[in-house]
Scaffold this motif. Structure first.
Motif, PDB file in Angstrom:
ATOM      1  N   LEU A  63     -23.401 -67.808 -17.683  1.00  0.00           N
ATOM      2  CA  LEU A  63     -23.075 -66.709 -16.875  1.00  0.00           C
ATOM      3  C   LEU A  63     -21.792 -66.194 -18.217  1.00  0.00           C
ATOM      4  N   GLU A  64     -21.117 -67.026 -18.757  1.00  0.00           N
ATOM      5  CA  GLU A  64     -20.182 -66.495 -19.840  1.00  0.00           C
ATOM      6  C   GLU A  64     -20.829 -65.827 -20.992  1.00  0.00           C
ATOM      7  N   TYR A  65     -21.956 -66.352 -21.266  1.00  0.00           N
ATOM      8  CA  TYR A  65     -22.910 -65.667 -22.451  1.00  0.00           C
ATOM      9  C   TYR A  65     -23.251 -64.300 -21.868  1.00  0.00           C
ATOM     10  N   ILE A  66     -23.822 -64.182 -20.731  1.00  0.00           N
ATOM     11  CA  ILE A  66     -24.282 -62.779 -19.965  1.00  0.00           C
ATOM     12  C   ILE A  66     -23.197 -62.019 -20.235  1.00  0.00           C
ATOM     13  N   SER A  67     -21.985 -62.276 -19.550  1.00  0.00           N
ATOM     14  CA  SER A  67     -20.821 -61.582 -19.713  1.00  0.00           C
ATOM     15  C   SER A  67     -20.573 -61.120 -21.112  1.00  0.00           C
TER      16      SER A  67
END
Length: 82
Positions: A63-67
């Protein structure tokens, strides 16, 4: 261009000339289509990478990567518009 068969053997073409404003509208739509396709490809790559991260590490990192990727894509889109 419309193709019509002429006396059973040959094809005759009829050409249609579009107004300049119509040509510009079509060109703009084609350009937007190419941009949307490019963005879709980028988003697909982000999604694939996020799934890999989630499987190998954990969901939080994915999710951090997507953000981070989303912020980067938004910045690129803003730069392209200007």
């Amino acid at each position: 261009m419309v193709m019509k068969q002429n006396s059973g053997k040959y094809w005759r073409t009829e050409r249609f000339i579009l107004s300049l404003s119509t040509q510009k509208k079509i060109a703009l739509l084609v350009q937007k289509s190419h941009e949307a396709r490019g963005k879709a490809k980028e988003l697909l790559e982000v999604a694939k990478k996020a799934v890999e991260i989630a499987i190998e590490n954990n969901e939080k990192e994915a999710l951090e990567y997507i953000s981070k990727a989303d912020k980067k894509l938004k910045n690129l889109i803003t730069l392209k518009k200007n």
